[in-house]
Write a protein that holds these residues in place. Structure first.
Motif, short mmCIF file in Angstrom:
data_model
loop_
_atom_site.label_atom_id
_atom_site.label_comp_id
_atom_site.label_asym_id
_atom_site.label_seq_id
_atom_site.Cartn_x
_atom_site.Cartn_y
_atom_site.Cartn_z
N LYS A 129 0.83 -1.21 0.00
CA LYS A 129 0.00 0.00 0.00
C LYS A 129 0.86 1.26 0.00
O LYS A 129 0.66 2.17 -0.80
CB LYS A 129 -0.94 0.00 1.21
N ARG A 130 1.85 1.31 0.88
CA ARG A 130 2.69 2.51 0.97
C ARG A 130 3.63 2.64 -0.22
O ARG A 130 3.91 3.75 -0.68
CB ARG A 130 3.47 2.49 2.28
N LEU A 132 2.98 1.76 -3.31
CA LEU A 132 2.20 2.32 -4.41
C LEU A 132 1.91 3.80 -4.18
O LEU A 132 1.84 4.57 -5.15
CB LEU A 132 0.89 1.53 -4.56
N ASP A 133 1.74 4.19 -2.94
CA ASP A 133 1.51 5.60 -2.63
C ASP A 133 2.75 6.45 -2.90
O ASP A 133 2.66 7.60 -3.34
CB ASP A 133 1.09 5.78 -1.17
N GLU A 134 3.93 5.87 -2.66
CA GLU A 134 5.17 6.63 -2.72
C GLU A 134 5.79 6.68 -4.12
O GLU A 134 6.44 7.65 -4.48
CB GLU A 134 6.20 6.02 -1.76
N ASP A 137 3.95 5.47 -10.96
CA ASP A 137 3.55 4.27 -11.68
C ASP A 137 4.24 4.13 -13.04
O ASP A 137 4.12 3.11 -13.71
CB ASP A 137 2.03 4.19 -11.84
N CYS A 179 12.51 4.39 -0.13
CA CYS A 179 11.45 3.49 0.36
C CYS A 179 12.03 2.19 0.92
O CYS A 179 11.32 1.19 1.02
CB CYS A 179 10.49 3.15 -0.77
#
Length: 229
Positions: A129-130, A132-134, A137, A179
């Motif tokens: 989840k994090r 993909l947020d950070e 794409d 990340c």
């Protein structure tokens, strides 16, 4: 971190995910060699520029699709095609993950046992989840198997990660994007292999379950006959 006792497995996974491993926010990947990085089988074999690797991969995938007719739907989405190719042994530019830490551990442990490995295995834990947020794409994506036509992918609760830039190792890539703390590795020493394998068998996480069909039955027969698991 290193697993000190197989009885603490759930506790350690719970700690590394902040008690949230069952929510779908985290994904898991097992590898029989803890020293291995997170590099795809394709990128280990094909060393070239990103453009050249993508071209070779595209050709392999197209050839797999054309040879697979009628077993492979000609209208299948690319993500599903990559997933099927990966699961049937074609090297691809994606990494296999599972929403289940136990399925991921099964692949690490069974692989280590069947190769008579003396070194440690590993369970990688990523905060999907994090991540993909950070991340952009355009650089990184998650491939979910949408059509659910392949039962083994469903049973393995599988999904895939793909790096889209000229970087082959996911550990290095995540670190370069700040990340690195979203990926953890739990080292599993050899003394824990058989006890964990027996726990997983009691949970019905077996070759026959994860590979529906005769190939899974054959693998399970060999696993049980040779190693008593």
């Amino acid at each position: 971190s290193t697993l000190s006792n197989p009885n603490y497995l759930l506790r350690d996974i719970d700690t590394l995910t902040g008690g949230d491993f069952h929510s779908g926010a985290f994904v898991f990947r097992g590898q029989r060699e803890s020293s291995w990085g997170l590099e795809t089988s394709f990128d280990r074999q094909v060393k070239a520029t990103l453009k050249s690797r993508n071209a070779v991969f595209g050709n392999w995938l197209s050839d797999f699709k054309s040879r697979g007719v009628p077993a492979v739907d000609p209208d299948i989405p690319d993500g599903d095609l990559i997933a099927i190719a990966q699961h049937f042994g074609l090297p691809t530019r994606v990494l296999d993950w599972s929403y289940s830490p136990y399925v991921a551990l099964f692949f690490a442990i069974s692989g280590a046992i069947m190769s008579n490995q003396r070194g440690s295995a590993a369970l990688f834990i990523m905060n999907k989840k994090r991540v993909l947020d950070e991340l952009d794409d355009g650089e990184f994506s998650i491939l979910e198997y949408s059509a659910r036509r392949e039962l083994r992918i469903v049973n393995q609760r599988g999904l895939f990660t793909r790096i889209k830039i000229d970087e082959s190792d996911l550990c290095s890539f995540l670190s370069s994007r700040g990340c690195g703390d979203l990926l953890h590795k739990l080292v599993v020493p050899p003394k824990c292999f058989v006890p964990i394998a027996r726990i997983l068998k009691a949970m019905d996480i077996t070759h026959a379950r994860l590979f529906p069909g005769l190939d899974g039955i054959a693998k399970e027969t060999l696993y049980q006959s040779l190693y008593g698991i």
